[in-house]
Design an enzyme around this catalytic site. Structure first.
Site, PDB file in Angstrom:
ATOM      1  N   PRO A   2      -0.973  36.726  24.072  1.00  0.00           N
ATOM      2  CA  PRO A   2      -0.142  37.399  25.060  1.00  0.00           C
ATOM      3  C   PRO A   2       1.178  37.910  24.470  1.00  0.00           C
ATOM      4  CG  PRO A   2       0.282  35.080  25.182  1.00  0.00           C
ATOM      5  CD  PRO A   2      -0.735  35.274  24.096  1.00  0.00           C
ATOM      6  N   PRO A  36      -3.316  31.670  21.968  1.00  0.00           N
ATOM      7  CA  PRO A  36      -3.265  31.387  20.530  1.00  0.00           C
ATOM      8  C   PRO A  36      -1.886  31.726  19.955  1.00  0.00           C
ATOM      9  CG  PRO A  36      -4.426  33.443  20.913  1.00  0.00           C
ATOM     10  CD  PRO A  36      -4.111  32.857  22.271  1.00  0.00           C
ATOM     11  N   ARG A  41       3.801  37.318  21.021  1.00  0.00           N
ATOM     12  CA  ARG A  41       4.874  38.268  20.704  1.00  0.00           C
ATOM     13  C   ARG A  41       5.889  38.123  21.825  1.00  0.00           C
ATOM     14  NH1 ARG A  41       1.251  38.232  17.829  1.00  0.00           N
ATOM     15  NH2 ARG A  41       0.147  39.872  16.749  1.00  0.00           N
ATOM     16  N   ARG A  71      -9.838  35.140  31.687  1.00  0.00           N
ATOM     17  CA  ARG A  71      -9.572  33.785  32.169  1.00  0.00           C
ATOM     18  C   ARG A  71      -9.759  33.742  33.678  1.00  0.00           C
ATOM     19  NH1 ARG A  71      -5.877  35.372  28.404  1.00  0.00           N
ATOM     20  NH2 ARG A  71      -5.759  34.081  26.522  1.00  0.00           N
TER      21      ARG A  71
END
Length: 127
Positions: A2, A36, A41, A71
């Site tokens: 994300p 992850p 960022r 998700r």
């Protein structure tokens, strides 16, 4: 993915909570367990904005997190709840000292329109 965008009003640029907010957002995102580390960022940007009635003491922070799709609604809701709770707690001392408008939103990006070139996974942990 994300990616997080943090915008804030320039009148709080030197506040201690803001100086550590980017790391707090990262920690909250990682705490969800669904993002992850190589995909994170987090951008921090000062904006010249008019807040509320224009009083120079009025402060503003907006956090937008964009995530890849795939998700479940429950997973996204739990992640958003955790992130908002952690970040709101982080900002509470700032809000206790003066007027603060804090907004958070999480958006899903359809994978058909999300292009990437990323070799960070090869370097994370080696640097």
């Amino acid at each position: 993915m994300p990616h997080a965008w943090i915008e804030y009003s320039k009148n709080i640029a030197e506040e201690p909570e803001l100086k550590t907010f980017r790391e707090g957002v990262r920690d909250a995102m990682l705490e969800t367990g669904i993002f992850p580390v190589a995909g994170l960022r987090i951008r921090l940007q000062e904006v010249d904005c008019l807040v509320g009635d224009g009083n120079a003491d009025n402060a503003y922070i907006h956090l937008k997190i964009r995530i890849g799709e795939g998700r479940s609604a429950d997973v996204k809701q739990n992640a958003a709840d955790l992130i908002f709770t952690r970040t709101s707690t982080h900002l509470k001392p700032l809000a206790d000292r003066g007027p603060l408008a804090y907004a958070f939103e999480m958006q899903e990006i359809p994978s058909a329109y999300s292009y990437k070139m990323n070799n960070l996974r090869e370097y994370i942990g080696k640097i």
